[in-house]
Write a protein that holds these residues in place. Structure first.
Motif, PDB file in Angstrom:
ATOM      1  N   PRO A   1       0.829  -1.215   0.000  1.00  0.00           N
ATOM      2  CA  PRO A   1       0.000   0.000   0.000  1.00  0.00           C
ATOM      3  C   PRO A   1       0.862   1.263   0.000  1.00  0.00           C
ATOM      4  O   PRO A   1       1.889   1.328   0.682  1.00  0.00           O
ATOM      5  CB  PRO A   1      -0.794  -0.123   1.303  1.00  0.00           C
ATOM      6  N   PRO A   2       0.488   2.277  -0.766  1.00  0.00           N
ATOM      7  CA  PRO A   2       1.253   3.530  -0.785  1.00  0.00           C
ATOM      8  C   PRO A   2       1.089   4.279   0.532  1.00  0.00           C
ATOM      9  O   PRO A   2       0.058   4.191   1.199  1.00  0.00           O
ATOM     10  CB  PRO A   2       0.634   4.295  -1.952  1.00  0.00           C
ATOM     11  N   ARG A   3       2.116   5.020   0.899  1.00  0.00           N
ATOM     12  CA  ARG A   3       2.064   5.797   2.146  1.00  0.00           C
ATOM     13  C   ARG A   3       1.140   6.997   2.000  1.00  0.00           C
ATOM     14  O   ARG A   3       0.455   7.388   2.937  1.00  0.00           O
ATOM     15  CB  ARG A   3       3.478   6.263   2.526  1.00  0.00           C
ATOM     16  N   ASP A   4       1.105   7.590   0.816  1.00  0.00           N
ATOM     17  CA  ASP A   4       0.272   8.762   0.579  1.00  0.00           C
ATOM     18  C   ASP A   4      -0.672   8.457  -0.579  1.00  0.00           C
ATOM     19  O   ASP A   4      -0.284   8.496  -1.748  1.00  0.00           O
ATOM     20  CB  ASP A   4       1.132   9.983   0.257  1.00  0.00           C
ATOM     21  N   VAL A   5      -1.906   8.112  -0.248  1.00  0.00           N
ATOM     22  CA  VAL A   5      -2.860   7.752  -1.288  1.00  0.00           C
ATOM     23  C   VAL A   5      -3.242   8.953  -2.142  1.00  0.00           C
ATOM     24  O   VAL A   5      -3.580   8.819  -3.322  1.00  0.00           O
ATOM     25  CB  VAL A   5      -4.115   7.109  -0.656  1.00  0.00           C
ATOM     26  N   PHE A   6      -3.177  10.156  -1.566  1.00  0.00           N
ATOM     27  CA  PHE A   6      -3.578  11.340  -2.323  1.00  0.00           C
ATOM     28  C   PHE A   6      -2.559  11.702  -3.404  1.00  0.00           C
ATOM     29  O   PHE A   6      -2.860  12.512  -4.281  1.00  0.00           O
ATOM     30  CB  PHE A   6      -3.773  12.517  -1.372  1.00  0.00           C
TER      31      PHE A   6
ATOM     32  N   ARG B   1     -11.090  17.991  -2.497  1.00  0.00           N
ATOM     33  CA  ARG B   1     -12.410  17.501  -2.082  1.00  0.00           C
ATOM     34  C   ARG B   1     -12.338  16.073  -1.568  1.00  0.00           C
ATOM     35  O   ARG B   1     -13.095  15.697  -0.668  1.00  0.00           O
ATOM     36  CB  ARG B   1     -13.410  17.607  -3.233  1.00  0.00           C
ATOM     37  N   THR B   2     -11.393  15.278  -2.078  1.00  0.00           N
ATOM     38  CA  THR B   2     -11.241  13.915  -1.570  1.00  0.00           C
ATOM     39  C   THR B   2     -10.698  13.931  -0.148  1.00  0.00           C
ATOM     40  O   THR B   2     -11.172  13.187   0.723  1.00  0.00           O
ATOM     41  CB  THR B   2     -10.307  13.106  -2.489  1.00  0.00           C
ATOM     42  N   GLU B   3      -9.698  14.753   0.096  1.00  0.00           N
ATOM     43  CA  GLU B   3      -9.145  14.875   1.451  1.00  0.00           C
ATOM     44  C   GLU B   3     -10.233  15.310   2.436  1.00  0.00           C
ATOM     45  O   GLU B   3     -10.334  14.782   3.546  1.00  0.00           O
ATOM     46  CB  GLU B   3      -7.995  15.879   1.456  1.00  0.00           C
ATOM     47  N   GLN B   4     -11.032  16.287   2.027  1.00  0.00           N
ATOM     48  CA  GLN B   4     -12.090  16.786   2.917  1.00  0.00           C
ATOM     49  C   GLN B   4     -13.132  15.706   3.196  1.00  0.00           C
ATOM     50  O   GLN B   4     -13.585  15.560   4.349  1.00  0.00           O
ATOM     51  CB  GLN B   4     -12.744  18.018   2.290  1.00  0.00           C
TER      52      GLN B   4
ATOM     53  N   ALA C   1     -11.519  13.046   5.526  1.00  0.00           N
ATOM     54  CA  ALA C   1     -11.342  13.610   6.859  1.00  0.00           C
ATOM     55  C   ALA C   1     -12.674  13.710   7.591  1.00  0.00           C
ATOM     56  O   ALA C   1     -12.763  13.437   8.797  1.00  0.00           O
ATOM     57  CB  ALA C   1     -10.680  14.982   6.749  1.00  0.00           C
ATOM     58  N   HIS C   2     -13.722  14.071   6.882  1.00  0.00           N
ATOM     59  CA  HIS C   2     -15.044  14.157   7.503  1.00  0.00           C
ATOM     60  C   HIS C   2     -15.513  12.791   7.988  1.00  0.00           C
ATOM     61  O   HIS C   2     -16.043  12.657   9.104  1.00  0.00           O
ATOM     62  CB  HIS C   2     -16.044  14.726   6.497  1.00  0.00           C
ATOM     63  N   SER C   3     -15.302  11.750   7.177  1.00  0.00           N
ATOM     64  CA  SER C   3     -15.717  10.398   7.575  1.00  0.00           C
ATOM     65  C   SER C   3     -14.893   9.905   8.747  1.00  0.00           C
ATOM     66  O   SER C   3     -15.422   9.278   9.682  1.00  0.00           O
ATOM     67  CB  SER C   3     -15.598   9.442   6.390  1.00  0.00           C
TER      68      SER C   3
END
Length: 823
Positions: A378-383, A393-396, A399-401
């Motif tokens: 698995p990658p360390r930084d998926v973003f 928007r994906t990070e947000q 993070a909300h979930s």
């Protein structure tokens, strides 16, 4: 340790018999047979029968009961059907079979019957325990083994009866948390005389044995070896389950093998033996896992042994313990198989599966996601793999979930191993513990790139089609199968001045509201009736009517509707187009008025021209008549009168008068045809000649002329010149019908006793089909309006009929009939 013990209780005398059943069965059988031979009574055989039932298996006992029942039936039948002497013998045997059947049933029930007794907590057994004192260590060991191995223990021991005697009992000791597996008896019959420990001097118990007993008290299976690896202590319980005594096991030492060779699986013997020999030689601790052969089969065990040393460090012997791990091994194998199966399922799932920690760290990706990203782990930084436009928007969303525990769902783009970004639909749910805390996040990515692109193409196509509909120079309307409007284009909404939603809420349908509010009252009934017919039959709708504009003005429109059908032919929607033709209708009306004025002027001009022509033709003979009349007067006025010249002049006057009469007759002949020149003529030949006469004009106009004459038409009596003039006139009108690529089709066929000729064109059609045959009515700029009137006169003079109509596919069709000649 909570244990459950199930006891199978039998009668005391049966318990005694079961211990020595073979010997007693043999003695009882011999005694019964001896009595039977001496006393000749069948009842003496009851003892052998009972002894046999003791030795029978359950199935054999059941079969024996069936045989006894059959013997009883046969004896009873013989006793009833035969003579007195035979009847008494048969009755004796019947009584024997009854008693034997009862004895067999009692013995069989005693062997299989059981009473279940629930034990409670079994720790160290008290002195007043109902278990026989000699069997209490084995029972305690069974409880210990059940506790340590989590495996039920099945064995036999003696249980005290109310009268003080002891009865052998089958037992099963279950752990508090059972393994829920079926196990076999650990004891499958006797193993002969057993000893648990080698003979030693009284009170001098070897240190290894002492250590082994301590282990045995804790774990239920302690044993000991001497310094050379020979068995010196093995509990009776272990010897019962293994089916081997210490002497049996130590016999392998004489063959140069280790002392527990008989207990090892052949596939593991060499490895285990090498490890045991190494421990014997070095004194190092011995630890091993292998399969041990019990009487009921191989089972996995975990074995540990330690050396016992004296004060000088010399090895005095070995003590150890074996713990049953068969259930553990099988459970582990099952778990591995299940894990492998689940792993394959996760990897073969047509989706990208992943897992996050509660803090959002990616800890697992399945093979599909691994292959997609081109990564092994698995990658360390998926973003880092997200599209730049989607990162924020994906990070947000994630993070909300993570903060709220709400499920995660969104569409975003992920970079594939080849650098191409593809759309995925990501959804994730949290796994929670009993307290509601989040343990992990599990998610799945579904590659929807093709779907997204197809949706984009569909949206673009929909946008383009909607734009096309909205920009068409027409008003578009769509209706459900029952005619209710469901969509209106912007042009139609602007024309009417209201939206569809404005029609809701008044209790009437949208269709009724539209017709009542928009259609001119004089046209409303016709529109309703025609539209109702189309809705009921599925036929296309076409009609001209007046429609009320938003400013209250009624304007002429042409409305056409056609059904859109499904694959199975069902109407799913009506598509309607409405064209504003008000200017066209008004221009047409003005054109008609102008044409009428022009026709009247043309008629006047034609009448003047005709009058001038007639005057010109008649003027010369009339002038000659006048001149000759004057000459006649002069010849008669001479003295004497010149009769000869007067007679000649009178002849000239008659000649000139006849000439004037012929001029008038020729004009009248146009309107009053005669039959003087009718001959039998082929209509096919006339049509071909007319086509040839117009061939040059058709070529100049770029027109196509098709001739279709039914074969075998008979000749008819007609004036060839006149009928040919009718064909030429009608075909020329078809060429001049206004189409850019004129098509003239001439058909001739027989029907209902007449020959019918049709001349059709692909022009604009006829606005007033009933007026075109009126004299001086014309739609041509320089026409006199006499051509079609003369044609109708000629056809009617031949006994036929001439009419005009519009084609459904466009254009006009002129048809005339001529009667067949009587043969």
């Amino acid at each position: 340790m909570q244990a459950s013990i199930h006891f199978s209780l039998q009668t005391q005398w049966l318990g005694t018999l079961l211990q020595r059943r073979r010997t007693l069965a043999t003695a009882a059988s011999l005694t019964g047979l001896l009595i039977f031979c001496v006393g000749a009574t069948p009842l003496a055989l009851l003892a052998p029968v009972a002894a046999l039932f003791l030795c029978f298996s359950d199935r054999a006992a059941q079969l024996a009961l069936v045989v006894l029942a059959a013997g009883l039936v046969a004896s009873a039948a013989i006793a009833l059907l035969n003579a007195q002497d035979v009847r008494s013998i048969a009755a004796s045997f019947a009584a024997f079979f009854v008693l034997a059947f009862c004895v067999g049933a009692i013995v069989t029930a005693s062997r299989s019957g059981s009473v279940k007794v629930r034990g409670t907590r079994l720790g160290p057994l008290p002195d007043n325990s109902p278990i026989h004192p000699d069997d209490r260590p084995a029972a305690a060991h069974a409880v210990s083994r059940a506790f340590w191995t989590n495996v039920p223990q099945v064995l036999k021991f003696r249980l005290r009866q109310p009268d003080g005697s002891f009865l052998w009992t089958n037992t099963r000791t279950d752990p508090e948390h059972g393994a829920h597996v079926e196990i076999k008896d650990l004891v499958a019959g006797g193993v002969g005389p057993m000893t648990s420990m080698v003979d030693t001097a009284p009170g001098a118990e070897p240190a290894p044995v002492h250590a082994a007993k301590i282990v045995e008290n804790l774990y239920g299976n302690g044993w000991a070896f001497d310094a050379q690896g020979a068995w010196i202590y093995l509990p009776l319980f272990a010897q019962s389950t293994l089916g081997k005594t210490m002497d049996d096991l130590n016999a392998s030492l004489n063959e140069g093998e280790i002392s527990f060779k008989l207990l090892l699986h052949p596939d593991e013997y060499e490895e285990v033996a090498a490890k045991w020999r190494h421990s014997l030689a070095t004194g190092e601790a011995y630890n091993a896992e292998y399969r041990i052969k019990r009487k009921t089969g191989y089972a996995w065990a975990r074995t540990a042994a330690r050396a016992v040393r004296d004060a000088n460090g010399q090895i005095l012997g070995w003590y150890g313990n074996s713990i049953d791990i068969d259930v553990y091994k099988k459970t582990l194998d099952a778990l591995r198989d299940r894990e492998w199966e689940l792993s394959k399922i996760v990897d073969m799932t047509p989706s990208q599966v992943w897992r996050l920690t509660p803090q959002g760290q990616l800890t697992f990706i399945n093979k599909r996601l691994s292959d997609f990203l081109g990564l092994e782990t698995p990658p360390r930084d998926v973003f880092a793999y997200a599209h730049p436009d989607d990162v924020r928007r994906t990070e947000q969303a994630i993070a909300h979930s993570l903060a709220t525990g709400e499920p995660f769902a969104m569409r975003w783009r992920i970079r594939r191993a080849d650098g191409v970004y593809r759309w995925v639909d990501t959804r994730a749910e949290s796994l929670r513990d009993d307290a509601g805390g989040i343990v992990d996040w599990y998610g799945v990515n579904v590659d929807i790139d093709n779907q997204v692109r197809a949706e984009e193409v569909l949206r673009e196509s929909e946008r383009s089609l909607r734009q096309l509909v909205e920009t068409l120079p027409a008003m578009i309307d769509c209706a459900s199968p029952d005619g209710e409007p469901i969509y209106r284009s912007q042009q139609l909404r602007q024309f009417l001045g209201y939206d569809l939603a404005d029609l809701d809420g008044d209790g009437s349908s949208r269709l009724s509201g539209t017709l009542d509010a928009g259609v001119h009252p004089d046209d409303l009934a016709g529109v309703r009736d025609r539209y109702a017919i189309s809705l009921a039959s599925g036929q296309p709708y076409a009609r001209r009517h007046r429609l009320r504009r938003f400013d209250g003005e009624y304007r002429w429109v042409e409305t056409r509707a056609a059904p859109m059908r499904s694959v199975d032919g069902q109407i799913v929607q009506w598509n309607v187009i409405c064209l504003d033709i008000d200017a066209e209708v008004r221009a047409q009306q003005e054109l008609i008025l102008a044409q009428a004025r022009m026709a009247r002027a043309s008629q006047a001009a034609s009448l003047a021209e005709l009058s001038a022509s007639i005057a010109h033709e008649v003027n010369q003979p009339l002038a000659a008549i006048v001149a000759n009349s004057h000459a006649l007067q002069r010849w008669l006025a001479t003295d004497p009168p010149n009769l000869e010249r007067a007679i000649a002049t009178g002849g000239r006057i008659v000649r000139d008068a006849n000439t004037a009469a012929e001029v008038v007759s020729r004009v009248r002949a146009l309107f009053n045809q005669s039959n003087d020149h009718r001959t039998a003529t082929s209509i096919a030949d006339l049509a071909a000649e007319a086509r040839d006469l117009l061939a040059e004009e058709a070529l100049r106009r770029g027109a196509t002329m098709r001739l279709d004459v039914e074969a075998g038409l008979p000749p008819i009596e007609l004036d060839r010149v006149q009928v040919q003039q009718v064909l030429v006139n009608l075909m020329r009108n078809a060429l001049e019908a206004g189409s850019t690529a004129p098509l003239v089709q001439v058909r001739a066929f027989a029907t209902d006793g007449v020959i019918q000729v049709e001349i059709a064109d692909n022009g604009t059609g006829i606005v007033f089909p009933d007026k075109v045959f009126d004299p001086f009515f014309t739609t041509k700029l320089n026409g006199m309006g006499m051509g079609l009137a003369i044609c109708r006169s000629i056809v009617e003079a031949h006994g036929g009929r001439l009419w005009a109509e519009n084609n459904q596919e466009g254009g006009a069709r002129f048809s005339f009939t001529l009667p067949k000649s009587e043969m």
